[in-house]
Design a protein around this motif. Structure first.
Motif, mmCIF file in Angstrom:
data_model
loop_
_atom_site.group_PDB
_atom_site.id
_atom_site.type_symbol
_atom_site.label_atom_id
_atom_site.label_comp_id
_atom_site.label_asym_id
_atom_site.label_seq_id
_atom_site.Cartn_x
_atom_site.Cartn_y
_atom_site.Cartn_z
ATOM 1 N N ILE A 52 0.815 -1.226 0.000
ATOM 2 C CA ILE A 52 0.000 0.000 0.000
ATOM 3 C C ILE A 52 0.847 1.274 0.000
ATOM 4 C CG2 ILE A 52 -1.567 1.396 1.420
ATOM 5 C CD1 ILE A 52 -3.117 -1.092 2.045
ATOM 6 N N THR A 55 2.409 1.735 -3.472
ATOM 7 C CA THR A 55 1.401 2.015 -4.490
ATOM 8 C C THR A 55 0.912 3.459 -4.388
ATOM 9 O OG1 THR A 55 0.673 -0.293 -4.436
ATOM 10 C CG2 THR A 55 -0.841 1.288 -5.398
ATOM 11 N N LEU A 56 0.629 3.908 -3.175
ATOM 12 C CA LEU A 56 0.186 5.293 -2.983
ATOM 13 C C LEU A 56 1.273 6.279 -3.391
ATOM 14 C CD1 LEU A 56 -1.778 5.059 0.378
ATOM 15 C CD2 LEU A 56 -2.692 5.275 -1.924
ATOM 16 N N SER A 105 -3.121 2.923 -12.877
ATOM 17 C CA SER A 105 -3.449 3.120 -11.457
ATOM 18 C C SER A 105 -4.814 2.529 -11.134
ATOM 19 C CB SER A 105 -3.432 4.606 -11.116
ATOM 20 O OG SER A 105 -2.143 5.129 -11.276
ATOM 21 N N THR A 108 -4.623 -1.268 -10.898
ATOM 22 C CA THR A 108 -4.017 -1.692 -9.638
ATOM 23 C C THR A 108 -5.010 -1.574 -8.494
ATOM 24 O OG1 THR A 108 -1.835 -1.004 -10.397
ATOM 25 C CG2 THR A 108 -2.113 -1.272 -8.033
ATOM 26 N N ILE A 109 -5.707 -0.453 -8.429
ATOM 27 C CA ILE A 109 -6.657 -0.224 -7.339
ATOM 28 C C ILE A 109 -7.829 -1.208 -7.406
ATOM 29 C CG2 ILE A 109 -8.335 1.433 -6.432
ATOM 30 C CD1 ILE A 109 -6.293 3.624 -7.289
ATOM 31 N N ASP A 112 -6.712 -4.622 -6.289
ATOM 32 C CA ASP A 112 -6.545 -4.676 -4.839
ATOM 33 C C ASP A 112 -7.894 -4.736 -4.120
ATOM 34 O OD1 ASP A 112 -3.830 -4.612 -5.225
ATOM 35 O OD2 ASP A 112 -3.615 -2.477 -4.744
#
Length: 132
Positions: A52, A55-56, A105, A108-109, A112
């Protein structure tokens, strides 16, 4: 011999008469598959939780690099200036850079979030009637 579907047993069919003539087919493979899926989901969720911060950070860096405008009005002015300078038929280079980054992005989100949903759904305890 008669075959009956016995829902309280973990077998697909239970033999009513002459049990020595039939093999009992169990659902061990279903239970095993669920356990394997649960194990893989726990690993994926752990990896997701560890990743996390990275990624952020990647998303924040991509936004700051590809979209340096503090306000949307400034972005609109820049887009209009680029379009009028290059002609209305030309591609907007800023948008052309932002779209692939945003798509990556979002992928990926969403991936997740699906991992979290799968983890939660596999770890909710089964409902029981309390043997009343």
């Amino acid at each position: 011999p008669k075959l009956s579907n016995n829902s309280s047993d973990h077998s697909i069919y239970t033999v009513v008469a002459h049990p020595r003539h039939f093999k009992k087919t169990t659902m061990v493979s279903k239970t095993k598959c669920i356990k394997e899926l649960r194990t893989k989901t726990v690993t994926a969720a752990d990896d997701f939780l560890i990743a996390i911060p990275q990624t952020l950070s990647e998303i924040t860096t991509a936004i700051e690099t590809n979209f340096p405008y503090a306000k949307l009005s400034k972005a609109e002015e820049a887009f209009e200036a680029e379009l009028t300078a290059s002609g209305l038929d030309a591609a907007n280079t800023t948008i052309a850079k932002i779209v692939p980054c945003a798509r990556d992005s979002l992928y990926t989100i969403v991936n997740d979030i699906q991992t979290c949903e799968r983890f939660i759904s596999l770890h909710v305890p089964p409902m029981e009637d309390g043997n009343n």
